[in-house]
Every structure is written in structure tokens, then in C-alpha cells.
Design a protein around this motif. Sequence first.
Motif, PDB file in Angstrom:
ATOM      1  N   ALA A  40       0.846  -1.201   0.006  1.00  0.00           N
ATOM      2  CA  ALA A  40       0.087   0.130  -0.064  1.00  0.00           C
ATOM      3  C   ALA A  40       0.797   1.143  -0.121  1.00  0.00           C
ATOM      4  N   ASP A 302     -12.506   1.379   2.888  1.00  0.00           N
ATOM      5  CA  ASP A 302     -11.563   0.273   2.657  1.00  0.00           C
ATOM      6  C   ASP A 302     -10.245   0.790   2.354  1.00  0.00           C
ATOM      7  N   ASN A 303      -9.710   2.218   2.510  1.00  0.00           N
ATOM      8  CA  ASN A 303      -8.722   2.927   2.119  1.00  0.00           C
ATOM      9  C   ASN A 303      -8.434   2.714   0.747  1.00  0.00           C
ATOM     10  N   LYS A 304      -9.456   2.716  -0.100  1.00  0.00           N
ATOM     11  CA  LYS A 304      -9.033   2.840  -1.632  1.00  0.00           C
ATOM     12  C   LYS A 304      -9.484   4.038  -1.917  1.00  0.00           C
ATOM     13  N   THR A 345      -5.056   0.862  -3.090  1.00  0.00           N
ATOM     14  CA  THR A 345      -5.206   0.978  -1.575  1.00  0.00           C
ATOM     15  C   THR A 345      -4.067   1.750  -0.932  1.00  0.00           C
TER      16      THR A 345
END
Length: 351
Positions: A40, A302-304, A345
Motif C-alpha cells: 500500500a 476500505d482505504n481505496k 489501496t
Amino acid sequence: MAQLHSRLIWFILLALLCFVGFLFWQSGQVQDGGRGPGGAVSVKTAQVERHEMSREVGAIGTGIANNSIQLIAPSSEFLIELNVSEGKKVNKGEIIAKLSDIQQKARVAELKAVLVEQSRQLDRLKNLAKTQATAQSMLDEQQSRVNSTQAQLDIASKQLNDMTIRAPFSGFLGLRQVSQGAYINAGTVITSLDDMQTLRVQFSVAERYLSEVALGMPLTVTNVAYQDETFSGKVSAIDTRLDPVTRSVTVHGEIDNASLKLRPGMLLSVRLQLENREVLRISEKALVPQQNRQYVYVVDADNKVMQKEIEIGQRIPGWVEILSGLREGDEVIVEGVQKVRNGITINKVGG
């Protein structure tokens, strides 16, 4: 000697291999972009907040005299008196110039004499009407003569008065365009007169701010001639129509110019201070400009990452107003935007 030479070649080759390996390793680190656990990308995020913002509108304006006219000759005649000192202040009613008025004076004197005689005849007819029968038609005819002569006298008196040109308001004289003693034609410009104690500034404001601009709203202006010196004023008039091409409205401001530093025709930088209000804002570091549009990277639960187009408004140092495209509480990337793309992400660092 040959063995030493061979060892030197191998040493150089080994050094080159180590250097190439280091370059590959460094390239991998750069491409990794500071990725966190699981590949990430590490970035810093911030939430969209509602906050009071000091809002201003900038514009380029032009200085206009509060009152400004050109003094012209009302008729063709010799200029017998000229009291024009360039840049001199004159008060309302002061004599600026005189044209030869001999003919006008003679005409006024003639009509006054005729009016006196006609008025005397009218009085005699009125007295006769009291004692004996006098035709009403004779009385009416004489009254018409008196009225006609009075009207001619009024016109002649006005023409005589116009031969003396006076200042219609207090102000400063401009450059003289004629010389004393010259024969000038009707409509010839003698000089100009400007009231500069109060200077008006004309500028345009975009349609989006129309509902916020109001009479009396404070503004400031600057000019390159005085660098950092600021002149304060207020909005004095707002045009009733918008320009259909630029979709902007013309606004006039009034500035106290007792120092006479500002002059008509000056190019002025205007800052119109709108009322402070709560707005959605983000750090301007979050902006990703593309052509004439502005984008930000929004982070979901979702940290996308998802790229989103926004419309921005007022800017102040470090911050920018959000007009549309984001809601309060949305999370956007403010540092590391150059490392991300749609759908990846991210790993939040120091958010």
C-alpha cells in the motif's frame, strides 16, 4: 606484471557490477514509492471541514473622478478673459473664462427698453378700461406683446449669462486648450474640471458573487505608483444589468482621496471584502489540476482511492473553498497525491 594487470581488471569489473546492482536497488525503492505493509502507498489524508473563511473578491479597476466635465465655449466669439492655472483648485461659481458679450448686452438693454414701454401702454389700457369702454381685444393684444418681449428678454439674458463660464462645482482645472484673445468657435474645449477629493473606482464582479455584493461593503485598492500603500473605500453603486458576454456586473466604489494621490484613469487593484461565512474547505495541497479542471483523491472506508472532480471557490493562503463535489467529513489525500492512482489501496501516515 601480467597477473597484477589481470587482478586490476577483475576488480574494476566487480566494482561495476556492484554499482549497477545498487542502481537497480535504488530504482526499485523509488518505484515502490514508500509503500507500506502489503504494497500500500503511504500518504497523508485529511477530512473536509466546515470552517469560517475570510472571503475576498479581487478585480482590476479604473479610477474615475467623482465629477468630471469639459468646459466648452457656448458660442463663437473672442475670448476676452481666461483664468486657467493648470492643476489649480477652484470653488463652485468661480469665473473660468469670459467671451466678448457686447452684442448680448446691447440686445438685453434694447429689450428692457421695449418691455418698459409696452408695460406702460398696457397699464394705460387697463386704466381706460375702468372709466370707459375699451375693446378687450386691444387689452389682450397689448398683453401678448408684453409677454412676447419678456420671453425674448429671458432668452437674451440667458445668452448674456452664458458668455461668462463659471465652475459648476469645486474641483481641479486641467490643461488649458486655448489662449486669451483667441477667436473660438462654439463647442471649443477650454479646459477640464475634475472633482478628485473623492475618487470612484469602477470594476467588475463575477455573477456568482452578485447576491453577496451590497452597498456600503468595504473595499481596498492599491496602485503600482504607491506599492504597498492601501486606500480604503466602500461600494457606492451596483449596475442593474450584467454583461451578457462576461456574465459580470459593474460595481462602483468611493474612496476618500483628500491626499490627491489617486488620479482618474489609474489602474487599480481592488479587493472587495465579502461577509465571512462558513464554507467547506480543504488544504490546497490536495488539488490535482488537469487542464481547466480540479480533482482530488477521495479515500473510502476500505482505504481505496477514487479520483473526483470538484468545483472550487475562494482561495486563501493554504486553503481553498469547495463549492461542489465533496461533502463534510469526506477524507482526501493531502500529501503524496503524486504517488496514487484510481483504485489503489493506501496506507495512512500521520493523518
